[in-house]
Design a protein around this motif. Structure first.
Motif, mmCIF file in Angstrom:
data_model
loop_
_atom_site.group_PDB
_atom_site.id
_atom_site.type_symbol
_atom_site.label_atom_id
_atom_site.label_comp_id
_atom_site.label_asym_id
_atom_site.label_seq_id
_atom_site.Cartn_x
_atom_site.Cartn_y
_atom_site.Cartn_z
ATOM 1 N N LEU A 35 0.833 -1.202 0.000
ATOM 2 C CA LEU A 35 0.000 0.000 0.000
ATOM 3 C C LEU A 35 0.868 1.253 0.000
ATOM 4 C CD1 LEU A 35 -2.810 1.315 0.208
ATOM 5 C CD2 LEU A 35 -2.651 1.081 2.692
ATOM 6 N N PHE A 36 1.952 1.218 0.754
ATOM 7 C CA PHE A 36 2.889 2.345 0.794
ATOM 8 C C PHE A 36 3.457 2.629 -0.597
ATOM 9 C CE2 PHE A 36 7.079 4.207 1.227
ATOM 10 C CZ PHE A 36 6.895 5.203 2.174
ATOM 11 N N VAL A 37 3.885 1.573 -1.286
ATOM 12 C CA VAL A 37 4.460 1.735 -2.627
ATOM 13 C C VAL A 37 3.411 2.275 -3.590
ATOM 14 C CG1 VAL A 37 5.472 0.498 -4.586
ATOM 15 C CG2 VAL A 37 6.192 -0.050 -2.254
ATOM 16 N N PHE A 38 2.184 1.759 -3.499
ATOM 17 C CA PHE A 38 1.124 2.202 -4.399
ATOM 18 C C PHE A 38 0.803 3.682 -4.188
ATOM 19 C CE2 PHE A 38 -3.476 2.642 -5.378
ATOM 20 C CZ PHE A 38 -3.418 2.357 -6.727
ATOM 21 N N GLU A 39 0.661 4.100 -2.933
ATOM 22 C CA GLU A 39 0.352 5.491 -2.654
ATOM 23 C C GLU A 39 1.519 6.407 -3.004
ATOM 24 O OE1 GLU A 39 -1.073 5.731 1.366
ATOM 25 O OE2 GLU A 39 -3.130 5.307 0.714
ATOM 26 N N LEU A 40 2.738 5.897 -2.874
ATOM 27 C CA LEU A 40 3.896 6.683 -3.287
ATOM 28 C C LEU A 40 3.847 6.947 -4.789
ATOM 29 C CD1 LEU A 40 6.550 7.941 -2.268
ATOM 30 C CD2 LEU A 40 7.683 5.784 -2.836
ATOM 31 N N GLY A 41 3.403 5.963 -5.555
ATOM 32 C CA GLY A 41 3.257 6.156 -6.995
ATOM 33 C C GLY A 41 2.176 7.171 -7.332
ATOM 34 N N LEU A 42 1.051 7.120 -6.596
ATOM 35 C CA LEU A 42 -0.039 8.052 -6.865
ATOM 36 C C LEU A 42 0.324 9.486 -6.485
ATOM 37 C CD1 LEU A 42 -3.188 5.999 -5.781
ATOM 38 C CD2 LEU A 42 -2.403 6.492 -8.095
ATOM 39 N N ILE A 43 1.004 9.653 -5.371
ATOM 40 C CA ILE A 43 1.384 11.015 -4.990
ATOM 41 C C ILE A 43 2.429 11.563 -5.956
ATOM 42 C CG2 ILE A 43 3.281 10.482 -3.398
ATOM 43 C CD1 ILE A 43 2.213 12.661 -1.553
ATOM 44 N N SER A 44 3.248 10.681 -6.526
ATOM 45 C CA SER A 44 4.213 11.118 -7.538
ATOM 46 C C SER A 44 3.491 11.614 -8.787
ATOM 47 C CB SER A 44 5.166 9.983 -7.890
ATOM 48 O OG SER A 44 5.909 9.555 -6.752
ATOM 49 N N LEU A 45 2.444 10.888 -9.195
ATOM 50 C CA LEU A 45 1.651 11.324 -10.352
ATOM 51 C C LEU A 45 0.993 12.679 -10.090
ATOM 52 C CD1 LEU A 45 -0.115 7.981 -11.405
ATOM 53 C CD2 LEU A 45 1.616 9.230 -12.704
ATOM 54 N N THR A 46 0.477 12.858 -8.877
ATOM 55 C CA THR A 46 -0.157 14.135 -8.537
ATOM 56 C C THR A 46 0.845 15.281 -8.573
ATOM 57 O OG1 THR A 46 -1.815 13.035 -7.148
ATOM 58 C CG2 THR A 46 -1.429 15.371 -6.741
ATOM 59 N N LEU A 47 2.032 15.059 -7.994
ATOM 60 C CA LEU A 47 3.043 16.121 -7.953
ATOM 61 C C LEU A 47 3.557 16.451 -9.354
ATOM 62 C CD1 LEU A 47 5.052 15.025 -4.779
ATOM 63 C CD2 LEU A 47 3.518 16.988 -5.000
ATOM 64 N N ILE A 48 3.739 15.414 -10.179
ATOM 65 C CA ILE A 48 4.200 15.658 -11.554
ATOM 66 C C ILE A 48 3.182 16.496 -12.311
ATOM 67 C CG2 ILE A 48 4.640 14.546 -13.780
ATOM 68 C CD1 ILE A 48 5.863 12.191 -12.191
ATOM 69 N N ARG A 49 1.897 16.129 -12.171
ATOM 70 C CA ARG A 49 0.859 16.875 -12.878
ATOM 71 C C ARG A 49 0.734 18.302 -12.362
ATOM 72 N NH1 ARG A 49 -0.838 16.706 -17.883
ATOM 73 N NH2 ARG A 49 -3.023 17.313 -18.122
ATOM 74 N N ALA A 50 0.867 18.464 -11.044
ATOM 75 C CA ALA A 50 0.781 19.804 -10.471
ATOM 76 C C ALA A 50 1.922 20.690 -10.967
ATOM 77 C CB ALA A 50 0.804 19.722 -8.948
ATOM 78 N N MET A 51 3.136 20.140 -11.062
ATOM 79 C CA MET A 51 4.278 20.921 -11.551
ATOM 80 C C MET A 51 4.139 21.245 -13.032
ATOM 81 S SD MET A 51 7.599 19.398 -9.516
ATOM 82 C CE MET A 51 7.247 17.675 -9.878
ATOM 83 N N GLN A 52 3.520 20.357 -13.784
ATOM 84 C CA GLN A 52 3.324 20.610 -15.213
ATOM 85 C C GLN A 52 2.323 21.742 -15.452
ATOM 86 O OE1 GLN A 52 2.079 16.836 -16.804
ATOM 87 N NE2 GLN A 52 4.170 16.116 -17.170
ATOM 88 N N ASN A 53 1.307 21.862 -14.588
ATOM 89 C CA ASN A 53 0.197 22.772 -14.854
ATOM 90 C C ASN A 53 0.130 23.969 -13.915
ATOM 91 O OD1 ASN A 53 -0.594 21.011 -16.859
ATOM 92 N ND2 ASN A 53 -2.166 20.015 -15.625
ATOM 93 N N TRP A 54 1.113 24.143 -13.037
ATOM 94 C CA TRP A 54 0.952 25.170 -12.001
ATOM 95 C C TRP A 54 0.886 26.582 -12.568
ATOM 96 C CZ3 TRP A 54 4.492 29.031 -10.493
ATOM 97 C CH2 TRP A 54 5.742 28.991 -11.102
ATOM 98 N N ARG A 55 1.409 26.811 -13.743
ATOM 99 C CA ARG A 55 1.354 28.149 -14.338
ATOM 100 C C ARG A 55 0.108 28.365 -15.195
ATOM 101 N NH1 ARG A 55 7.473 29.691 -16.459
ATOM 102 N NH2 ARG A 55 8.431 29.915 -14.382
#
Length: 303
Positions: A174-194
């Protein structure tokens, strides 16, 4: 002095688990009553879709878990096979609760990626693999566990004793899975923050990060507890906490997202559709999506 140290330890663990179970049941009942009006409004006004079904399951499965807990610790039964059967049922509903909570946020992550099919397929395939592996490890461990009961009169119930890395494996996955999901969220947030300034987009990102941060912390604690403490009663506290906290966060954050959408009068649908995913990609920066309209949207409007 007529009881051994093991008998006293088993009775103490059962008393501790009983107090914990009663406290949890009291808290959950209070929380349900406190949020009943807001939840009833959401259930009546929102559309029926996959996320609403997930919400209802996630919201109510903890009641089943608590009921099983109460039955397990208050029934004077020394039959080990019956005790293991109840623990198996309890664990099954625990898996259902976690899977439904995570599924809500998988769909929200899918929303952030504008309905990217590759992200959805990769996430779902990984989740299915981890769930199957976790179920296999968890129920194999339960089958190999020993059942402890109290030899002291007046103290009822039973619990299992087991230790080792097997107890940590489901939470490690579960830890590994959630780590992957939070990585996807952070990547998307950095791509679209502007480029994306929509309030609903901001809510989704903040909720996802907070949810995964809590999930990562609890999963890490549950990975470490079986290695640090041999008594199941101690790390059972954090195991139960994982089920209840994830369910509370998933449902509360979804209600908040829906309320934000109602306040903004989202044209064409309610805010539930942002987490649900319609057939067409949702672009949070598009002005029409957040354009106020004179009247609040009805439940039967479509995107």
């Amino acid at each position: 002095m007529q009881y051994s140290a093991d008998d006293v330890a088993a009775a103490s663990s059962l008393q501790f688990l009983t107090y914990l179970c009663v406290s949890t049941a009291t808290f959950w009942t209070y929380y349900y009553a406190w949020s009943l009006h807001e939840e009833w409004t959401f259930l009546l006004r929102s559309r029926w879709n996959k996320v609403k079904c997930l919400y209802i399951i996630t919201r109510n499965v903890p009641f089943v878990i608590i009921t099983l807990d109460l039955y397990l610790y208050f029934t004077p039964d020394n039959h080990s096979e019956k005790c293991l059967m109840l623990i198996n049922i309890y664990s099954s509903f625990g898996f259902i609760s976690v899977v439904c909570s995570e599924s809500i946020f998988v769909l929200r992550t899918y929303a952030l990626w504008n309905n990217n099919k590759f992200v959805l397929v990769a996430t779902v395939c990984t989740a299915i693999t981890f769930v199957i592996a976790s179920i296999d490890v968890a129920f194999t461990t339960i089958a190999a566990s020993h059942v402890m009961t109290s030899a002291i009169p007046g103290i009822t119930g039973c619990y299992r004793t087991s230790h080792g890395i097997q107890l940590s494996m489901p939470f490690l996955l579960l830890f590994v899975f959630e780590l992957g999901l939070i990585s996807l969220t952070l990547i998307r947030a950095m791509q679209n923050w502007r480029t994306v300034n929509g309030p609903l987009y901001t809510v989704l990102v903040k909720h996802n990060i907070f949810y995964y941060a809590c999930g990562l912390f609890l999963a890490a604690v549950n990975v470490l507890m079986p290695m640090l403490f041999s008594q199941y009663a101690i790390h059972s506290v954090f195991e139960n906490l994982q089920f209840y906290v994830l369910a509370i966060l998933a449902t509360r954050m979804h209600l908040h997202l829906w309320n934000v959408g109602q306040d903004l009068h989202i044209r064409g649908s309610d805010a539930l559709m942002l987490a649900l995913m319609s057939d067409a990609p949702l672009h949070f920066s598009d002005a029409p999506v957040l354009t106020p309209i004179p009247d609040a949207p009805t439940a039967d409007q479509t995107v």
